[in-house]
Design a protein around this motif. Structure first.
Motif, short mmCIF file in Angstrom:
data_model
loop_
_atom_site.label_atom_id
_atom_site.label_comp_id
_atom_site.label_asym_id
_atom_site.label_seq_id
_atom_site.Cartn_x
_atom_site.Cartn_y
_atom_site.Cartn_z
N GLU A 1 39.73 -24.80 16.41
CA GLU A 1 40.65 -24.74 15.26
C GLU A 1 42.10 -24.69 15.73
N THR B 1 40.64 -27.02 7.46
CA THR B 1 40.80 -25.78 8.23
C THR B 1 41.94 -24.97 7.63
N ASN C 1 36.99 -19.93 8.44
CA ASN C 1 38.33 -20.50 8.27
C ASN C 1 38.29 -21.90 7.66
N THR C 2 37.20 -22.20 6.95
CA THR C 2 37.10 -23.53 6.36
C THR C 2 37.01 -23.43 4.85
#
Ligand code: PMP
Length: 516
Positions: A490, A49, A34-35
């Protein structure tokens, strides 16, 4: 500094300027899970993020190691990417795997034929075209049947085995001509689609007519068949529309030696097309009552149901198909986005076997569709989703619930800022109250720009390194569609950034939302 020449923008320069005005013109140079890493001012990588998740194409995150390793293996092994008009066992394997999954979720043994495409919009257009081909063939059969009846009645009146009813036409020829004239007008009517209000089904010439957003749809309305948009919150509205548009043609029969003029139903609607959870329309799950009404009306009137699972499918809402939870059963399903594992362009349209028209296979094709690379990647994705008895689906539901719980807490703390939070699994949204009447001038301006959610997104990116976007047709709603690898950390970072945004909206004049 980047390798690009400043001042010479040729690739969609207008969009870039809009993004820049909101501070959203980041350049991403690498992605994992998710980066996304943006290029920093000195060329360094700055982690961001990503809650956009490729607009729903990254159920398994950016550059999933197993998918990428497999893709490299395929290319190193010389997979025949372009071998059109030959056996495609890999495409068949994808279709077979989808049949198994769909049957399991539907709880029946309906089977589906598959047509492959390159994008979500194309898969929807394939469904639109198939349904229209089918409608056309049904119309032709109906016309032929009526023609046969007219001939038969003409013969019978001539040989005296049937008579015209008293007070009708002077001759059977006159009656036949009148029936033909009135039917011609009906048969010439353009078809209609039915779509829930707020629906989004793509931006190609045909599919954009099923996309409710007027900015996308209206400039191109002359190019394709139109839709009637059905309110989702008014029981009976669908029946009313179907009744309003109901089309009849005339037919002749003989009963008890007398010619009868009868009405026959005419299939005016090509299909009902819907998303189980409206995505670009603002993350709205269909209510069970609406879903049931659609299913019933379609069954009663013979309108095929196309379920667009392009954004909702592939496990995003906790089941492979979002329709499963609603108990909705489609004649067609479309899938794309995450089917390609974040690296291939893959889409597929499924047609229930009894409706299938084999000639469609020549009527619709593309140089790029159904290729070995995208099909084999899709198979790998399905294998990963199905592993461990559907562990990914359970994780999507659990992670989504966790994210939603956080959003609810933010809403409870800022009820004057947050209007609603909603969604299912890894497809959730947060809707802000409209600020276009706010007392503070800067905040009012941001709201009146028509880009509210984009300004909020710009702030979240600049100040928090969080990538979010509003849904494309409802810009007061932020959408969150991270991958299944979403961590608590996150979620925590998203929470911090949202609390900051809410405090800015509630406690300041909103000036900091517009970039300096
Ligand atoms: N249908 C739905 C439900 C979508 O969300 C989208 C894309 N947001 C599309 C169709 C169009 O897909 P694509 O962008 O791949 O053409």
């Amino acid at each position: 500094t980047g390798p690009h020449t400043a001042g010479s923008e040729y690739a969609e320069p207008f969009l870039l300027a809009v993004l820049a005005s909101g501070g959203l013109d980041a350049e991403y140079v690498r992605g994992e899970r998710n980066t996304l890493y943006r290029r920093g001012e000195n060329g360094e990588e700055v982690p961001v993020t990503d809650f956009v998740g490729g607009y729903g194409s990254l159920m398994l995150g950016h550059n999933h190691p197993e998918i990428n390793a497999y893709a490299k293996e395929l290319l190193d092994g010389g997979t025949p990417v372009h071998a059109q008009f030959s056996r495609h066992p890999y495409a068949n394997d994808v279709a077979a795997a989808l049949n198994r999954i769909v049957q399991r979720e539907r709880g029946d043994d309906e089977s589906y034929y598959a047509i492959f495409a390159n994008s979500g919009a194309e898969a929807n257009e394939a469904a639109m075209k198939h349904a229209e081909l089918d409608r056309g063939l049904r119309l032709a059969a109906l016309a032929e049947e009526i023609d046969g009846h007219i001939t038969e009645v003409t013969v019978r009146v001539a040989d005296g085995t049937a008579v015209l009813p008293a007070g009708s036409a002077d001759s059977v020829e006159e009656l036949a001509a009148e029936v033909r004239r009135r039917n011609e007008a009906q048969f010439a009517r353009p078809p209609l689609f039915l779509v829930p209000e707020g629906g989004f089904h793509g931006k190609l010439a045909g599919s954009v007519q099923l996309t409710h957003n007027e900015g996308y749809r209206l400039p191109f309305r002359a190019l394709a068949a139109q839709a009637r948009f059905v309110p989702r919150d008014q029981p009976g509205a669908l029946r009313k529309i179907v009744e309003e548009e109901r089309a009849k043609v005339l037919d002749l029969t003989v009963e008890g030696g007398e010619v009868q003029l009868v009405e026959r139903d005419f299939p005016l609607f090509t299909a009902f097309v819907l998303e189980p959870v409206l995505g670009e329309g603002g993350i709205h799950e269909l209510t069970p009552a609406f879903a049931q009404e659609v299913q019933q009306v379609c069954a009663e009137t013979g309108i095929p149901l196309v379920i667009d699972e392009i954004q909702t499918g592939m496990g995003r809402t906790g089941t492979f198909l979002a329709a499963t939870r609603l108990g909705l059963k489609g004649d067609y399903y479309t899938l794309a986005k995450s089917l390609g594992g974040g690296i291939a362009k893959a889409a597929v349209m499924l047609v229930r076997r009894p409706l299938y028209r084999g000639q469609f296979e020549l009527a619709h094709s593309s140089t790029f569709a159904k290729d070995s690379f995208s099909c084999l990647v899709a198979l790998k994705v399905l294998e990963l989703l199905e592993a461990g008895d559907g562990a990914v689906y359970r994780t999507a539901a659990e992670r989504g619930e966790r994210m939603l719980a956080m959003l609810r807490a933010v809403r409870d703390e800022f009820p004057e800022v947050v209007k609603d939070v909603r969604g299912r699994g890894l497809m959730v949204g947060l809707e802000f109250h409209d600020q276009s009447e706010a007392a503070a001038e800067p905040l009012r301006q941001v709201a009146r720009s028509g880009f509210f959610g984009y300004f909020v997104a710009g702030h979240m990116l600049r100040a928090h390194r969080i990538r979010v976007f509003p849904t494309s047709s409802a810009v007061n709603t932020l959408r969150f569609e991270p991958s299944v690898y979403l961590t608590d950390e996150e979620i925590g970072r998203l929470e911090t950034s949202l609390r900051d945004v809410c405090a800015i909206i509630r406690d300041t004049d909103g000036g900091s939302l517009a970039p300096v």
